[in-house]
Design a protein around this motif. Structure first.
Motif: not given
Length: 202
Positions: A4-13
């Motif tokens: 999902s596009l939202r998942e791509l916005t999750i920071p690596q931290k």
């Protein structure tokens, strides 16, 4: 798999905290795992998988109302996520809120008809609503898909048959259950029950 596009916005931290929580769970350090996941969703409130993970931990530690809240937040973060959908349906069944559980379990079955958990929970929902024929249909499908499933569809099927006075069918389901769960703690009691239902002579 579709990301999902939202998942791509999750920071690596946040992802690092999520994966570290898994490692802590493997070491049975549940408080530390929860702390990591809570930090992850503070960083990324749209982190559906982390909310779902928090819900799963809460469910497994019998904090069902808290689990419901986490699963709902997971679905708010990603309405297309399957795991919190089926998990929310399950916790609502556990809480005895079968009317509320109905739509979630129905959507889970429609999305993944080959998921034994979804089929079993749909059967449980119908059982709780007193619709035994439909409960039987879904529980039989769950058993067909995975006869050793952890939701134990045979036990509820046996209850349905007992309520109908179909003792031999109930005995057959209990026997099938033991065939797939040979180390069940109350196995001897179930064997005695099977013998009574079949009218075996002493």
């Amino acid at each position: 798999a579709v990301v999902s596009l939202r998942e791509l916005t999750i920071p690596q931290k946040a992802w690092d905290l999520y994966h570290d929580a898994d490692r802590k769970l493997e070491r049975r350090d549940i408080p530390a795992a929860i702390a990591n996941l809570q930090k992850a969703v503070e960083i990324a409130p749209q982190f559906s998988a982390a909310w779902n993970h928090l819900g799963t931990i809460a469910y497994q530690t019998q904090r069902f109302t808290e689990a419901e809240s986490h699963f709902r937040k997971a679905l708010e973060a990603d309405a297309n996520a399957y795991e919190p959908l089926v998990n929310l349906g399950g916790v609502l069944v556990t809480l005895g809120r079968h009317d509320d559980a109905y739509s979630y379990n129905l959507h889970a079955v429609l999305r993944r008809p080959n998921d034994a958990l979804a089929q079993s929970q749909m059967g449980m929902t119908y059982y709780g609503l007193g619709r035994l024929e439909l409960a039987e249909k879904y529980l039989l499908e769950a058993r067909r898909l995975d006869p050793g499933h952890f939701s134990h569809p045979q036990l509820l099927l046996a209850e349905i048959y007992l309520r109908r006075g179909q003792n031999l069918k109930a005995a057959a389901m209990l026997d099938d259950f033991l065939n797939h769960h040979r180390d069940w703690p109350n196995a001897e009691r179930i064997r005695t029950r099977i013998s009574d239902l079949r009218g075996d002579k002493a």
